[in-house]
Design an enzyme around this catalytic site. Structure first.
Site, PDB file in Angstrom:
ATOM      1  N   GLU A  84       8.938  -1.171  -4.322  1.00 14.91           N
ATOM      2  CA  GLU A  84       8.265  -2.077  -5.265  1.00 14.91           C
ATOM      3  C   GLU A  84       8.380  -1.549  -6.700  1.00 14.91           C
ATOM      4  OE1 GLU A  84       5.011  -4.535  -2.684  1.00 14.91           O
ATOM      5  OE2 GLU A  84       4.286  -2.719  -3.693  1.00 14.91           O
TER       6      GLU A  84
ATOM      7  N   GLU B  51       8.295  -6.780   3.044  1.00 10.63           N
ATOM      8  CA  GLU B  51       6.870  -6.552   3.266  1.00 10.63           C
ATOM      9  C   GLU B  51       6.154  -7.890   3.262  1.00 10.63           C
ATOM     10  OE1 GLU B  51       4.727  -3.734   0.909  1.00 10.63           O
ATOM     11  OE2 GLU B  51       6.398  -2.310   0.827  1.00 10.63           O
TER      12      GLU B  51
END
Length: 343
Positions: free
Chosen positions: A169, A276
């Site tokens: 991320e 995710e």
């Protein structure tokens, strides 16, 4: 809660090397990936947490996941982690043990490099303590060497992952401050070092670059336009999708996710993957419907460029983890929400 340490002596790693099969990828490569990130699992098992099937029989957590359609395991790896239950473990050695175990069950493997000693995400991208005072040229070498060394450990144990994620991320970069997006040219070099180290192990491994908020197209265009301009090398665009953190129901933005997936695939000619996803464990039906919708959105990407969907820590039951977006029941059984992966 009492902390338990997982001791993984070098002899155990050596045993895995000699007992594992020759380096290979698991079967079904190229099929749709239905996955789970289970970084907490070794700690859960070490603290005595027990997993049960719907009929009440005790079972291996990975078998329970496989029985519900999971065919891929995503494993995070930290550089020099501590032994804290929540924010430690996930060392290279532990990652090897889990990867061998998953591969023996026929699962495909993704390795998620955080390039930190603990959590790396949009709000924090802390350098490993051992790298804290390194110059930028040294950091480039650190990224290459760490990536290469971990993948070499895996290869010696008979595992070559199908995917490798360079950074976790990273909408604001990684290895702050040197790799912050405020200095995108340096971030580009760091990402390319991870790519080069991965391809040196096996050129067929697909390299992923991963951002959060997968429904926000403007954010992704900004980042990947800059990455393209600076010749960042990668194969797959990875996205997170958590309606819970957006404080919305998935119905309000699932179309935005699908549109962004399609735009990323066409604009950059890359494959895409939701690496995710998660929903509130107390809202089983809503989470199940959200998973169905997310899988459909990825499968709707033209030319089979939508590779799969991975649930983040489904087994991380709330009483053990404190994590709201798990997909497990208080009695140690999988949530019915995970049945979305069966079809």
């Amino acid at each position: 809660m009492k902390k338990y340490f997982i001791i993984l002596p070098s002899l155990l790693i050596m045993a895995l090397v000699f007992t594992s099969c020759k380096t290979k990828r698991t079967s079904k490569e190229g099929s749709f990936s239905k996955g789970a990130d289970v970084g907490w699992l070794p700690q859960m098992e070490a603290t005595g947490y027990q997993f049960y099937d719907a009929d009440g029989s005790e079972k291996d957590c990975l078998q329970l996941l496989k029985d519900r359609g999971i065919n891929t395991l995503r494993l995070r790896v930290w550089v020099n982690p501590n032994n804290d239950k929540a924010s430690g473990h996930c060392s290279p050695q532990e990652t090897v043990v889990m990867a061998v175990r998953a591969q023996k069950m026929g699962m495909r493997i993704m390795i998620d490099f955080h390039y930190s000693d603990s959590w790396a995400d949009p709000g924090k991208q802390n350098k490993p303590a051992a790298w804290a005072n390194h110059s930028f040229p040294e950091l480039l070498n650190d990224v290459y060497k760490h990536t290469f060394d971990v993948l070499t450990l895996l290869k010696k144990a008979g595992v070559t992952p199908e995917w490798v994620q360079i950074g976790n991320e990273i909408p604001s970069g990684m290895l702050w401050p040197e790799g912050h997006t405020d200095n995108f040219p340096q971030l580009a070099q760091l990402l390319n070092k991870g790519y080069e180290a991965t391809k040196a192990i096996d050129p067929k491994i697909k390299v992923i670059v991963h951002l959060d908020e997968g429904n926000k197209n403007e954010k992704f265009r900004w980042f990947f336009d800059k990455a393209t301009e600076l010749n960042v090398k990668y194969d797959v665009i990875g996205l997170s999708y958590y309606p819970f953190w957006l404080k919305t129901d998935y119905k309000e933005n699932i179309a935005d996710l699908e549109n962004n997936l399609k735009d990323m695939a066409s604009r950059y000619n890359k494959e895409v993957m939701v690496v995710e996803v998660g929903g509130d464990y107390t809202l089983e039906q809503n989470t199940k419907e959200m998973l169905y919708a997310t899988i459909k959105a990825v499968k709707n990407v033209p030319d089979n460029k939508g590779l799969g969907v991975i649930y983040w820590e489904p087994q991380g039951e709330k009483s053990w983890s404190g994590y709201q977006l798990n997909a497990w029941l208080e009695n140690g059984k999988p949530s019915p929400a995970l049945d979305a992966f069966k079809n």
